[in-house]
Design a protein around this motif. Sequence first.
Motif, short mmCIF file in Angstrom:
data_model
loop_
_atom_site.label_atom_id
_atom_site.label_comp_id
_atom_site.label_asym_id
_atom_site.label_seq_id
_atom_site.Cartn_x
_atom_site.Cartn_y
_atom_site.Cartn_z
N ARG A 110 0.86 -1.20 0.00
CA ARG A 110 0.00 0.00 0.00
C ARG A 110 0.89 1.23 0.00
O ARG A 110 1.12 1.84 1.04
CB ARG A 110 -0.95 -0.01 1.20
CG ARG A 110 -1.78 1.28 1.30
CD ARG A 110 -2.97 1.15 2.24
NE ARG A 110 -3.93 0.22 1.74
CZ ARG A 110 -4.45 -0.80 2.43
NH1 ARG A 110 -4.09 -1.00 3.67
NH2 ARG A 110 -5.32 -1.59 1.87
N PRO A 111 1.42 1.57 -1.17
CA PRO A 111 2.40 2.68 -1.21
C PRO A 111 1.80 4.03 -0.84
O PRO A 111 2.48 4.85 -0.24
CB PRO A 111 2.89 2.67 -2.67
CG PRO A 111 1.95 1.82 -3.43
CD PRO A 111 1.24 0.94 -2.48
N VAL A 112 0.55 4.25 -1.21
CA VAL A 112 -0.09 5.51 -0.82
C VAL A 112 -1.07 5.21 0.30
O VAL A 112 -1.99 4.42 0.13
CB VAL A 112 -0.86 6.13 -2.02
CG1 VAL A 112 -1.48 7.46 -1.63
CG2 VAL A 112 0.05 6.27 -3.22
N PRO A 113 -0.85 5.79 1.46
CA PRO A 113 -1.75 5.45 2.58
C PRO A 113 -3.09 6.18 2.45
O PRO A 113 -3.23 7.14 1.70
CB PRO A 113 -0.98 5.97 3.79
CG PRO A 113 -0.14 7.07 3.27
CD PRO A 113 0.18 6.74 1.84
N TYR A 114 -4.08 5.66 3.17
CA TYR A 114 -5.38 6.34 3.23
C TYR A 114 -5.26 7.58 4.10
O TYR A 114 -4.47 7.61 5.04
CB TYR A 114 -6.43 5.42 3.84
CG TYR A 114 -6.88 4.30 2.95
CD1 TYR A 114 -7.72 4.53 1.86
CD2 TYR A 114 -6.50 2.98 3.20
CE1 TYR A 114 -8.15 3.49 1.05
CE2 TYR A 114 -6.93 1.94 2.39
CZ TYR A 114 -7.75 2.20 1.31
OH TYR A 114 -8.19 1.17 0.52
N ARG A 115 -6.08 8.58 3.80
CA ARG A 115 -6.18 9.73 4.68
C ARG A 115 -6.81 9.28 6.00
O ARG A 115 -6.40 9.64 7.08
CB ARG A 115 -7.06 10.83 4.07
CG ARG A 115 -6.52 11.41 2.79
CD ARG A 115 -5.20 12.08 3.07
NE ARG A 115 -4.47 12.38 1.86
CZ ARG A 115 -4.39 13.57 1.30
NH1 ARG A 115 -5.02 14.59 1.84
NH2 ARG A 115 -3.68 13.76 0.22
N VAL A 116 -7.86 8.49 5.84
CA VAL A 116 -8.55 7.96 7.01
C VAL A 116 -8.72 6.46 6.78
O VAL A 116 -9.10 6.05 5.70
CB VAL A 116 -9.98 8.53 7.14
CG1 VAL A 116 -10.56 8.20 8.49
CG2 VAL A 116 -10.01 10.00 6.87
N MET A 117 -8.42 5.67 7.78
CA MET A 117 -8.69 4.25 7.68
C MET A 117 -9.17 3.75 9.02
O MET A 117 -8.50 3.91 10.03
CB MET A 117 -7.45 3.50 7.24
CG MET A 117 -7.78 2.06 6.86
SD MET A 117 -6.32 1.14 6.42
CE MET A 117 -7.02 -0.38 5.81
N LYS A 118 -10.36 3.17 9.00
CA LYS A 118 -10.91 2.64 10.25
C LYS A 118 -10.94 1.12 10.16
O LYS A 118 -11.09 0.57 9.08
CB LYS A 118 -12.35 3.14 10.44
CG LYS A 118 -12.44 4.62 10.77
CD LYS A 118 -13.90 5.00 10.95
CE LYS A 118 -14.07 6.49 10.86
NZ LYS A 118 -15.41 6.85 10.41
N THR A 119 -10.85 0.50 11.30
CA THR A 119 -11.03 -0.94 11.28
C THR A 119 -12.35 -1.28 11.91
O THR A 119 -12.88 -0.52 12.73
CB THR A 119 -9.89 -1.66 12.03
OG1 THR A 119 -9.78 -1.07 13.32
CG2 THR A 119 -8.58 -1.53 11.29
N ALA A 120 -12.90 -2.41 11.52
CA ALA A 120 -14.22 -2.79 12.00
C ALA A 120 -14.13 -3.92 13.02
O ALA A 120 -14.74 -3.86 14.08
CB ALA A 120 -15.09 -3.21 10.83
N GLN A 121 -13.40 -4.95 12.70
CA GLN A 121 -13.39 -6.09 13.63
C GLN A 121 -12.00 -6.57 13.99
O GLN A 121 -11.86 -7.57 14.70
CB GLN A 121 -14.25 -7.24 13.08
CG GLN A 121 -13.76 -7.84 11.76
CD GLN A 121 -14.72 -8.92 11.26
OE1 GLN A 121 -15.91 -8.71 11.18
NE2 GLN A 121 -14.19 -10.09 10.94
N ALA A 122 -10.96 -5.89 13.49
CA ALA A 122 -9.61 -6.28 13.86
C ALA A 122 -9.43 -6.01 15.36
O ALA A 122 -9.79 -4.95 15.85
CB ALA A 122 -8.59 -5.48 13.06
N LYS A 127 -3.70 -6.02 15.84
CA LYS A 127 -3.10 -4.81 15.29
C LYS A 127 -1.73 -4.52 15.90
O LYS A 127 -0.94 -3.80 15.33
CB LYS A 127 -4.04 -3.61 15.52
CG LYS A 127 -5.24 -3.66 14.58
CD LYS A 127 -5.98 -2.35 14.55
CE LYS A 127 -7.07 -2.31 15.58
NZ LYS A 127 -7.98 -1.16 15.39
#
Lengths: 275, 251, 638
Positions: A110-122, A127
């Motif tokens: 994932r060379p370009v990261p997300y501005r926002v990334m949420k996890t749901a069930q991890a 993590k």
Amino acid sequence: MSTAAINPKGPRVYPAGQSPRAWADTYLASTVGQKILVGTTGLLLVGFLIGHMVGNLKMFSSPESINKYAYFLKHDLGALIWVARGGLLALFVTHLVLALRLRLAARAARPVPYRVMKTAQATLQAKTMLWTGVVILAFTVYHLLHFTLGLVHPASAAAPDDYLTQRVNLQQAERNLSPGSAVNYLDLKDDAGRHDVYAMVVAGFRTPYISAIYLVCQVLLLVHLSHGIQSSLQTLGLVGKRFTPAAVALGWAVAGTIFVGNVAIVAAVWAGYVK
Amino acid sequence: MKFTLHIWRQANRTAPGRMETHAIDGITGDMSFLEMIDLLNEKLLREGKEAIAFDHDCREGICGSCSMMIDGQAHGPERGAATCQLHMRSFADGADIIVEPWRVGAFPVIRDLSVDRGAFDRIIQSGGYVSVNTGGTPDGNALPVPKPHQERAMDAAECIGCGACAAACPNASAMLFVSAKVGHLGALPQGQAERSERAKNMVAAHDREGFGHCTFYGECEAACPKSISTEYITQLNSDYLASAAKAVVKG
Amino acid sequence: MKLDARVPSGPLPQKWENFKKDQKLVNPANKRKFRVLVVGTGLAGGAAAATLAELGYEVLAFCFQDSPRRAHSIAAQGGINAAKNYQNDGDSVWRLFYDTIKGGDFRARESNVHRLAEVSVNIIDQCVAQGVPFAREYGGLLENRSFGGAQVSRTFYCRGQTGQQLLLGAYQALSRQIHAGQVKMFPRTEMLDLVVIDGRARGIVVRHLESGKVESFAGDAVLLATGGYSNLYYLSTNAQGCNVTATYRAYKRGAAFANPCYTQIHPTCIPVSGDHQSKLTLMSESLRNDGRVWVPKDPTDVGKHPNDIPDANRDYILERLYPSYGNLAPRDVSSRAAKRVCDEHRGVGPGGRGVYLDFADAIRRQGEPKIRAKYGNLFDMYQRITAENAYQRPMRIYPALHYTMGGLWVDYHLMSNIDGLFVLGEANFSDHGANRLGASALMQGLADGYFVIPYTLGNYFASTKQDRRSADASEFKAVEAEVTGQVKRLLSVNGKRPASEFHRELGKVIWDNVGMSRTKQSCEAAVSKIRGLREEFWQTVSVPGTADNLNVALERAGRVADFLEFGELLATDALLRNESCGGHFREEYQYPDGEAKRDDEHYTHAAAFEYQGDDKPPTRHQEPLNYETVKPAVRSYK
């Protein structure tokens, strides 16, 4: 005109792609193969941790018992102890190197990261595997320096008139040290002249900050294993959907047992139950 | 309802992208997320500006075209739904919504929210099929398929190939996609002949495309519009081990 | 123009056998010398591309979607028919043939339909071998369900996603050939024109949607499997990308367009909820196996909660009007019944355009878990869209445009009137007459792709001199220039109105005037309104950006431009067909009870339109439909 055979007889020739090397390149180098290796080495290390913990529980039995056990491991096993140590080291290094390699590859995926990334069930455990793993590595090094090599902290007689004080005093006398001075862990000897592991452990855990380090690291180990065990079982293709909750429970149970067993020793020293 | 949308704009594969902010009004709860973007696009076109490129087609959650990371979640906050099935009633009036494309190295951004998912096609091409030619097949009832096996195959076969699994995975792993196809065909008698080879080849193709590894975070399962379970990844690993063992024993 | 159907000789059941007996074959070593261009990768195109590649032809396949797996066939829910008679309930090839002919209101070509019924059984075997997870009984054998217009259970299905599973089967077969290097796949590539030289289809001109590059491809045959044109209506169950461009441009190059007015309205869609709506969602017809369609008897009850209306005050319309088929009456019949009661102000839901589909009895009889197992995904889908729980209150449904029976005219060999141009699946006109029965579209797409074209195309190659032209030939360059010109023209209008606005207006004009029912006046009105809209489009459409990258507004505008011309053709056909048949219902031609009244004496033919130029009306040709075996009768489901 050449007289050489077109297809001369000679050593056995393997068809391309059928050598053990090709097998390893296919199966071991893949993400799944590497992950299976991380899981397998992890489970083997868990096996070691269980043995380690069970052995240490001899602390609750008597100084004689644990010292005898330690003597057996260190002397009676002979060269085998080095085989075991080498094996452990190999497991540890494989586990660590492959996990790091996979993690680096995942980062590159994932060379370009997300501005926002949420996890749901991890889970938090999942993590933090990398970080708990790194701390456990540091702790392992510390643990070896501490109890195996005796380089971190010496023993001194604090509480009067107990087993540890007797052992420390004995050494001071033997080595013509002034009363009150510290003694290296490895120099502690029991009546049979064996290394006095029992006294060493008591000396170690009587020091508040050392106990604190051990306790914190045991918590991290618990966190690491609670995900690691069930994830390894899934990675090895051993449990499907129906048994995933069982694997999670098993993971917690094993990790919890190791945690309780190890912490019990620290707590017992602190509580004065083991002295 | 009204919303403030922060949307990723990128002119082409190589151009640097940026977030662009648009205020939008007159949205109703019955509108789908894509219908809201339609409305925004119509507004942009009326102003002579270029429309936001995004992939979409069937708008009923089956073609797998739509692919938006909404507020940090693949296909948005609704479980078991694709972006096209997400309705605006799932959002609070006045909310700020961040929309990004799938961010996975193996899915290069083509433009704005549109990405190239050719990697998934190439994974299927590497072995996601039963090698039978047309014609000459036995009667459909020649091989009975136990109902539970068929159900298990179907649960996995529902995969729509949208890429949300890889998009949502912290490791950018597409293992759920791979395992769904391996699990679908592996559950049926027709898929047995190539079962080992399929697992081996599809994992190799997955790695070649540059996806990450699986660590059972379970984010893929949560993001999957078809709620495909990570149990298929476990099954894939087991098939993979069997394949490796077979290769040792049988060459 | 000659419309020779080239139907093989012999009695109906022997025609396909006779064709196979007499056909010419291509030597296996020669097959690779023939290049086939397949446009569209749905069931028909995907199956054809895979099968032809397996046989050894060089195949180039094109689709505008980002992957062949996303063709709109994927959205088909209910199932696929086949005359397997696994249920031992009296089915046979003959019965499937007859049901399809009758369902098509005796406006289909007998020979094609019989062949379809014959090969239907092979399709199931093929798909099972590919790993399509069809529903099974506990004993492991294939399960069937009933579908509209048939009194036997012959529909094979995969939950509510049969189209998806069949398409994935074809896609996987195609992927295998791509891997083998037998198929070169061009995704995100839209066909924008056909190149005809000396009366033969020689290739196509495409636009690569990502780079905007216009390119020509030459081949020995062109296969169009580009689906239907329901999106003309703006609101339909079709995917957003479905369009008429490929077939319409082929029409403008001389291919005859047959029966454009035959459009199918599907009775079980979720009703329109507002102006913003971009598409209508279909609820599988299979729901009518267990659901009962009703409206209040009294218009004053319309606003009441459905569960508060006692049985005595409900009108179970289909059960009352068609007691022998009941809720499983064919689509056109059911749709019109719904329209009729809504016109009587007995419709429910927003705008009074809806009827109830009630599962209360089925839930009482079978229990909720069983209903959930059968239709759970559909109930979920319904709830997601409407926020209503259909386990607790009846669903609301209303007809929507779903399928188009009309398409490019083809002969028995699936070849259009242009040599070398073959048309498969929904894009052709051949098998469904004036109305299609449920679960028959998947059957036709796969029959054409897997089991018909591999034979007829080989016969064409073997009986025609191979004479492939180069894609650099001046004829190709001329067509490329025209395509580029149209793209430039769209970009240079510089107006202020998005193409989608025109599309919406066009859809409304078509739906209101040439929708579920039509009149002479409405068809004429449609023609004139479409012309006005078309003029406005070319003056005010807004297409910003450039032609050298992914430009979604440009793609849309090009498709809408073609719909704006094609709509007129559809309305013209509807105007000229002075009868009611199947999906084509002219209000002037009905029985006193409101049933469609055919005019067999004058209209037992397919109407095929030949393009004459932008400013001239097309020529209407007729292919008489000779019913040698079946006697057309009044179609009754009572």
